[in-house]
Design an enzyme around this catalytic site. Sequence first.
Site, PDB file in Angstrom:
ATOM      1  N   THR A 180      42.354  42.029  26.326  1.00 35.03           N
ATOM      2  CA  THR A 180      41.269  41.824  27.126  1.00 35.03           C
ATOM      3  C   THR A 180      40.111  41.262  26.382  1.00 35.03           C
ATOM      4  OG1 THR A 180      39.683  42.723  28.902  1.00 35.03           O
ATOM      5  CG2 THR A 180      40.347  44.086  27.084  1.00 35.03           C
ATOM      6  N   ASN A 190      37.145  42.041  27.389  1.00 33.35           N
ATOM      7  CA  ASN A 190      36.125  42.768  28.349  1.00 33.35           C
ATOM      8  C   ASN A 190      35.781  44.045  27.301  1.00 33.35           C
ATOM      9  OD1 ASN A 190      35.022  44.829  29.682  1.00 33.35           O
ATOM     10  ND2 ASN A 190      35.436  43.527  31.679  1.00 33.35           N
ATOM     11  N   GLU A 208      47.459  31.868  32.471  1.00 30.50           N
ATOM     12  CA  GLU A 208      47.271  31.697  33.600  1.00 30.50           C
ATOM     13  C   GLU A 208      47.825  32.883  34.757  1.00 30.50           C
ATOM     14  OE1 GLU A 208      47.674  28.242  37.228  1.00 30.50           O
ATOM     15  OE2 GLU A 208      48.716  28.011  35.341  1.00 30.50           O
ATOM     16  N   ASP A 261      45.592  44.338  35.089  1.00 29.78           N
ATOM     17  CA  ASP A 261      45.083  43.459  36.145  1.00 29.78           C
ATOM     18  C   ASP A 261      44.443  44.633  37.155  1.00 29.78           C
ATOM     19  OD1 ASP A 261      44.457  40.883  36.933  1.00 29.78           O
ATOM     20  OD2 ASP A 261      46.148  41.154  38.711  1.00 29.78           O
ATOM     21  N   SER A 262      43.468  44.136  37.949  1.00 29.10           N
ATOM     22  CA  SER A 262      42.902  45.019  38.942  1.00 29.10           C
ATOM     23  C   SER A 262      42.330  44.202  39.978  1.00 29.10           C
ATOM     24  CB  SER A 262      41.977  46.125  38.258  1.00 29.10           C
ATOM     25  OG  SER A 262      40.935  45.368  37.470  1.00 29.10           O
ATOM     26  N   ASP A 322      31.535  47.492  42.590  1.00 27.79           N
ATOM     27  CA  ASP A 322      31.080  48.673  42.541  1.00 27.79           C
ATOM     28  C   ASP A 322      30.068  49.150  43.703  1.00 27.79           C
ATOM     29  OD1 ASP A 322      32.843  50.232  40.816  1.00 27.79           O
ATOM     30  OD2 ASP A 322      31.915  49.347  39.180  1.00 27.79           O
ATOM     31  N   LYS A 334      32.922  58.141  36.332  1.00 23.12           N
ATOM     32  CA  LYS A 334      33.695  57.033  37.310  1.00 23.12           C
ATOM     33  C   LYS A 334      35.001  57.029  36.290  1.00 23.12           C
ATOM     34  CE  LYS A 334      34.588  51.882  38.248  1.00 23.12           C
ATOM     35  NZ  LYS A 334      33.870  50.829  37.681  1.00 23.12           N
ATOM     36  N   HIS A 360      40.621  53.973  39.162  1.00 21.78           N
ATOM     37  CA  HIS A 360      41.963  53.337  39.124  1.00 21.78           C
ATOM     38  C   HIS A 360      42.510  52.971  37.477  1.00 21.78           C
ATOM     39  CE1 HIS A 360      38.623  50.672  39.218  1.00 21.78           C
ATOM     40  NE2 HIS A 360      39.510  49.724  39.199  1.00 21.78           N
TER      41      HIS A 360
END
Length: 225
Positions: free
Chosen positions: A27, A29, A60, A94-95, A180, A200, A205
């Site tokens: 990731t 992120n 992809e 993946d979310s 959110d 959180k 999840h």
Amino acid sequence: MKIFHVSEFYCLLKERRYHMKEIIFATGNAGKMKEIREILSDLPVKVLSMKEAGINSEAEENGATFEENAVIKAKAVAADPICREMEAIVLADDSGLEIDYLGGEPGVYSARYMGEDTSYRVKNRNLIERLSGVPKEQRTARFVCVIAAVLPDGKVLTSRGTIEGKIGYEERGENGFGYDPIFYLPDMSRTTAELKPEEKNAISHRGKALAKMKELLTREVITER
Ligand code: IMP
């Protein structure tokens, strides 16, 4: 289930064919990196971001399910020569958000919904609009996260975590990201954007999927002795 002490676990790791020294999380992120580091912090492994490992991968995401996309992302990184040389385990996630009234939309298209560059203000308002007049009981939704692991021998593991909620009537809260502000938790009377990050993480999840993956990796190491 037998509980292993960290030092015992480390011995098991050392005896393993692919000693679990390094995990690369696929990731870019920073928020996800922080979360995974916290969750895996009691394992004797070094968790690296793709950037830290020197890997640049843009797979992809053309899968039809969260599972398929997570595996696509993890395999793309695992195929990188740097990763193969390191014999690292690769994790990817993946979310997305599934809204029952919309037949599971935006689902695997959560990030791409209305276009990748469209602001979440606009996306969230659009979803509220599409649910206008829909009663509370029919506003059910969930965040889903799937984590995939590719081990150095090519074996693939996946874990899934979900959190159930309802789509709110307005945006609320400044924390979190993405959807959110419209994801309301009736039990807590707050949206996930109104929770503190640690609140959180404890119920999310992603937190649940990561905790399950941690168990799977631990079991994998132990049963293959
Ligand atoms: P991913 O990074 O490809 O997994 O994209 C997931 C997308 O789903 C994000 O861009 C968000 O739109 C949405 N999403 C996933 N998890 C969350 C969450 O915890 N809060 C809000 N939105 C989320």
